[in-house]
Motif scaffolding. Structure first.
Motif, PDB file in Angstrom:
ATOM      1  N   LEU A   1     -30.665  53.376  56.051  1.00  0.00           N
ATOM      2  CA  LEU A   1     -30.541  52.448  57.178  1.00  0.00           C
ATOM      3  C   LEU A   1     -29.083  52.233  57.563  1.00  0.00           C
ATOM      4  CD1 LEU A   1     -33.265  49.777  56.335  1.00  0.00           C
ATOM      5  CD2 LEU A   1     -33.282  51.433  58.205  1.00  0.00           C
ATOM      6  N   LYS A   2     -28.226  52.079  56.568  1.00  0.00           N
ATOM      7  CA  LYS A   2     -26.798  51.901  56.847  1.00  0.00           C
ATOM      8  C   LYS A   2     -26.240  53.141  57.530  1.00  0.00           C
ATOM      9  CE  LYS A   2     -22.331  50.850  54.716  1.00  0.00           C
ATOM     10  NZ  LYS A   2     -21.622  51.607  55.682  1.00  0.00           N
ATOM     11  N   LEU A   3     -26.610  54.311  57.034  1.00  0.00           N
ATOM     12  CA  LEU A   3     -26.138  55.556  57.637  1.00  0.00           C
ATOM     13  C   LEU A   3     -26.614  55.671  59.081  1.00  0.00           C
ATOM     14  CD1 LEU A   3     -24.731  58.272  57.519  1.00  0.00           C
ATOM     15  CD2 LEU A   3     -26.801  59.235  56.498  1.00  0.00           C
ATOM     16  N   ALA A   4     -27.875  55.355  59.329  1.00  0.00           N
ATOM     17  CA  ALA A   4     -28.393  55.418  60.696  1.00  0.00           C
ATOM     18  C   ALA A   4     -27.619  54.469  61.617  1.00  0.00           C
ATOM     19  CB  ALA A   4     -29.880  55.081  60.709  1.00  0.00           C
ATOM     20  N   ASN A   5     -27.365  53.252  61.154  1.00  0.00           N
ATOM     21  CA  ASN A   5     -26.607  52.292  61.963  1.00  0.00           C
ATOM     22  C   ASN A   5     -25.177  52.767  62.203  1.00  0.00           C
ATOM     23  OD1 ASN A   5     -28.691  50.447  62.324  1.00  0.00           O
ATOM     24  ND2 ASN A   5     -28.212  49.345  60.456  1.00  0.00           N
ATOM     25  N   ASP A   6     -24.540  53.274  61.158  1.00  0.00           N
ATOM     26  CA  ASP A   6     -23.161  53.755  61.290  1.00  0.00           C
ATOM     27  C   ASP A   6     -23.072  54.951  62.222  1.00  0.00           C
ATOM     28  OD1 ASP A   6     -22.413  51.774  59.530  1.00  0.00           O
ATOM     29  OD2 ASP A   6     -22.096  53.120  57.817  1.00  0.00           O
TER      30      ASP A   6
ATOM     31  N   GLY B   1     -22.324  61.077  55.596  1.00  0.00           N
ATOM     32  CA  GLY B   1     -23.313  60.245  54.912  1.00  0.00           C
ATOM     33  C   GLY B   1     -24.378  61.076  54.217  1.00  0.00           C
ATOM     34  N   MET B   2     -24.833  62.130  54.873  1.00  0.00           N
ATOM     35  CA  MET B   2     -25.841  63.006  54.262  1.00  0.00           C
ATOM     36  C   MET B   2     -25.265  63.709  53.031  1.00  0.00           C
ATOM     37  SD  MET B   2     -28.613  62.612  55.945  1.00  0.00           S
ATOM     38  CE  MET B   2     -29.654  63.997  55.610  1.00  0.00           C
ATOM     39  N   GLN B   3     -23.999  64.087  53.109  1.00  0.00           N
ATOM     40  CA  GLN B   3     -23.356  64.723  51.963  1.00  0.00           C
ATOM     41  C   GLN B   3     -23.278  63.741  50.793  1.00  0.00           C
ATOM     42  OE1 GLN B   3     -19.282  65.944  52.631  1.00  0.00           O
ATOM     43  NE2 GLN B   3     -19.447  67.579  51.132  1.00  0.00           N
ATOM     44  N   ASP B   4     -22.890  62.500  51.085  1.00  0.00           N
ATOM     45  CA  ASP B   4     -22.832  61.482  50.027  1.00  0.00           C
ATOM     46  C   ASP B   4     -24.214  61.231  49.425  1.00  0.00           C
ATOM     47  OD1 ASP B   4     -20.124  61.249  50.484  1.00  0.00           O
ATOM     48  OD2 ASP B   4     -20.284  59.392  51.653  1.00  0.00           O
ATOM     49  N   MET B   5     -25.239  61.186  50.288  1.00  0.00           N
ATOM     50  CA  MET B   5     -26.604  60.974  49.791  1.00  0.00           C
ATOM     51  C   MET B   5     -27.040  62.140  48.899  1.00  0.00           C
ATOM     52  SD  MET B   5     -28.467  59.244  53.108  1.00  0.00           S
ATOM     53  CE  MET B   5     -30.094  59.307  52.387  1.00  0.00           C
ATOM     54  N   ALA B   6     -26.698  63.361  49.313  1.00  0.00           N
ATOM     55  CA  ALA B   6     -27.066  64.532  48.509  1.00  0.00           C
ATOM     56  C   ALA B   6     -26.400  64.480  47.134  1.00  0.00           C
ATOM     57  CB  ALA B   6     -26.681  65.815  49.240  1.00  0.00           C
ATOM     58  N   LYS B   7     -25.135  64.060  47.114  1.00  0.00           N
ATOM     59  CA  LYS B   7     -24.440  63.928  45.820  1.00  0.00           C
ATOM     60  C   LYS B   7     -25.145  62.886  44.947  1.00  0.00           C
ATOM     61  CE  LYS B   7     -19.855  65.216  47.495  1.00  0.00           C
ATOM     62  NZ  LYS B   7     -18.501  64.724  47.835  1.00  0.00           N
ATOM     63  N   GLY B   8     -25.564  61.796  45.571  1.00  0.00           N
ATOM     64  CA  GLY B   8     -26.291  60.760  44.831  1.00  0.00           C
ATOM     65  C   GLY B   8     -27.610  61.275  44.286  1.00  0.00           C
ATOM     66  N   TYR B   9     -28.333  62.061  45.106  1.00  0.00           N
ATOM     67  CA  TYR B   9     -29.612  62.618  44.650  1.00  0.00           C
ATOM     68  C   TYR B   9     -29.398  63.577  43.480  1.00  0.00           C
ATOM     69  CZ  TYR B   9     -31.775  60.754  48.905  1.00  0.00           C
ATOM     70  OH  TYR B   9     -32.235  59.929  49.896  1.00  0.00           O
TER      71      TYR B   9
ATOM     72  N   THR C   1     -37.818  53.589  39.608  1.00  0.00           N
ATOM     73  CA  THR C   1     -38.325  54.129  40.880  1.00  0.00           C
ATOM     74  C   THR C   1     -38.165  53.108  41.997  1.00  0.00           C
ATOM     75  OG1 THR C   1     -39.896  55.548  39.731  1.00  0.00           O
ATOM     76  CG2 THR C   1     -40.360  55.067  42.040  1.00  0.00           C
ATOM     77  N   VAL C   2     -38.549  51.873  41.741  1.00  0.00           N
ATOM     78  CA  VAL C   2     -38.413  50.818  42.747  1.00  0.00           C
ATOM     79  C   VAL C   2     -36.941  50.614  43.121  1.00  0.00           C
ATOM     80  CG1 VAL C   2     -38.704  48.345  43.165  1.00  0.00           C
ATOM     81  CG2 VAL C   2     -40.570  49.660  42.156  1.00  0.00           C
ATOM     82  N   ALA C   3     -36.069  50.571  42.124  1.00  0.00           N
ATOM     83  CA  ALA C   3     -34.642  50.372  42.378  1.00  0.00           C
ATOM     84  C   ALA C   3     -34.058  51.536  43.188  1.00  0.00           C
ATOM     85  CB  ALA C   3     -33.886  50.202  41.066  1.00  0.00           C
ATOM     86  N   THR C   4     -34.425  52.744  42.816  1.00  0.00           N
ATOM     87  CA  THR C   4     -33.921  53.927  43.528  1.00  0.00           C
ATOM     88  C   THR C   4     -34.436  53.964  44.954  1.00  0.00           C
ATOM     89  OG1 THR C   4     -33.782  55.170  41.467  1.00  0.00           O
ATOM     90  CG2 THR C   4     -33.840  56.451  43.496  1.00  0.00           C
ATOM     91  N   PHE C   5     -35.710  53.669  45.141  1.00  0.00           N
ATOM     92  CA  PHE C   5     -36.292  53.657  46.485  1.00  0.00           C
ATOM     93  C   PHE C   5     -35.581  52.618  47.358  1.00  0.00           C
ATOM     94  CE2 PHE C   5     -39.393  52.171  49.621  1.00  0.00           C
ATOM     95  CZ  PHE C   5     -39.678  53.365  50.259  1.00  0.00           C
ATOM     96  N   SER C   6     -35.358  51.436  46.817  1.00  0.00           N
ATOM     97  CA  SER C   6     -34.671  50.376  47.570  1.00  0.00           C
ATOM     98  C   SER C   6     -33.251  50.787  47.930  1.00  0.00           C
ATOM     99  CB  SER C   6     -34.637  49.081  46.768  1.00  0.00           C
ATOM    100  OG  SER C   6     -35.929  48.586  46.556  1.00  0.00           O
ATOM    101  N   LYS C   7     -32.543  51.340  46.957  1.00  0.00           N
ATOM    102  CA  LYS C   7     -31.155  51.767  47.193  1.00  0.00           C
ATOM    103  C   LYS C   7     -31.106  52.864  48.253  1.00  0.00           C
ATOM    104  CE  LYS C   7     -28.662  54.735  44.935  1.00  0.00           C
ATOM    105  NZ  LYS C   7     -28.150  55.615  43.969  1.00  0.00           N
ATOM    106  N   ASN C   8     -31.999  53.848  48.151  1.00  0.00           N
ATOM    107  CA  ASN C   8     -32.011  54.948  49.115  1.00  0.00           C
ATOM    108  C   ASN C   8     -32.391  54.469  50.513  1.00  0.00           C
ATOM    109  OD1 ASN C   8     -31.217  56.759  47.161  1.00  0.00           O
ATOM    110  ND2 ASN C   8     -33.273  57.497  46.741  1.00  0.00           N
ATOM    111  N   THR C   9     -33.322  53.532  50.604  1.00  0.00           N
ATOM    112  CA  THR C   9     -33.709  52.986  51.906  1.00  0.00           C
ATOM    113  C   THR C   9     -32.532  52.260  52.547  1.00  0.00           C
ATOM    114  OG1 THR C   9     -36.005  52.765  51.198  1.00  0.00           O
ATOM    115  CG2 THR C   9     -35.322  51.447  53.089  1.00  0.00           C
TER     116      THR C   9
END
Length: 148
Positions: free
Chosen positions: A123-128, A61-69, A111-119
Motif C-alpha cells: 500500500l505504501k509503495l502504491a501511494n508513493d 520498491g519492488m526491488q526492496d520487496m523482492a529482497k525482503g521476500y 504468517t499473520v505478521a508477514t501478511f500484514s507487513k507485506n500488505t
C-alpha cells in the motif's frame, strides 16, 4: 482634390486601417497560439517526467520487496530445518504433540505478521508511486479551472 480623389483616398485609408487591424489580430492570435503550444509542451514534458519518476519509485520498491521476500524465504528454510531436527529428537507422542502445537502457533503468528507487513508495504509503495502522477493530475485540474 476632387470628390472622387477624396473618396478614393478615404477608401484607401480605410483599407489600410482594416488590413493593419487584421495583421495585428493575426499576430496576436499567432503569439497566443505559440504561447499555448509552449505551455502544452512544458505540461507534456512534466507529465512524462512524472511517469518516469513514478516508474523509478515502483521499480525501487519492488526491488526492496523482492529482497525482503528472499530474506523471509531464507529465514523460513532455517526455521524449517530447525523444526525437522526438533521433530527428529522427539521421544514420546506427548512431546511430539507439544512440539507440533508450538510450531503451528509460531507459524500462524509469523504468517499473520508477514501478511500484514507485506500488505502495508504494498500500500505504501502504491501511494508513493502514484504521488507524482497525482500531482500532475492536480495541476491539470487547476489549469482546467483557470481556463473555465
Amino acid at each position: 482634390m476632387t470628390k472622387a480623389q477624396t473618396k478614393a483616398a478615404d477608401l484607401t485609408a480605410q483599407a489600410k486601417e482594416g488590413l493593419s487591424d487584421i495583421q495585428t489580430r493575426a499576430k496576436t492570435a499567432f503569439d497566443k497560439g505559440s504561447e499555448i503550444a509552449t505551455d502544452m509542451g512544458e505540461f507534456t514534458k512534466g507529465n512524462v517526467e512524472a511517469v518516469v519518476e513514478s516508474g523509478k519509485i515502483l521499480a525501487s520498491g519492488m526491488q526492496d520487496m523482492a529482497k525482503g521476500y528472499i530474506a523471509e524465504g531464507k529465514t523460513a528454510v532455517e526455521t524449517m530445518t530447525a523444526d525437522v531436527k526438533d521433530v527428529a529428537a522427539v521421544k514420546s507422542p506427548t512431546e511430539f504433540v507439544e512440539l507440533q502445537s508450538k510450531i503451528v502457533s509460531r507459524n500462524f503468528d509469523a504468517t499473520v505478521a508477514t501478511f500484514s507487513k507485506n500488505t502495508e508495504t504494498m500500500l505504501k509503495l502504491a501511494n508513493d508511486a502514484f504521488a507524482p502522477l497525482s500531482g500532475r493530475m492536480s495541476l491539470a485540474m487547476e489549469k482546467v479551472r483557470k481556463a473555465a
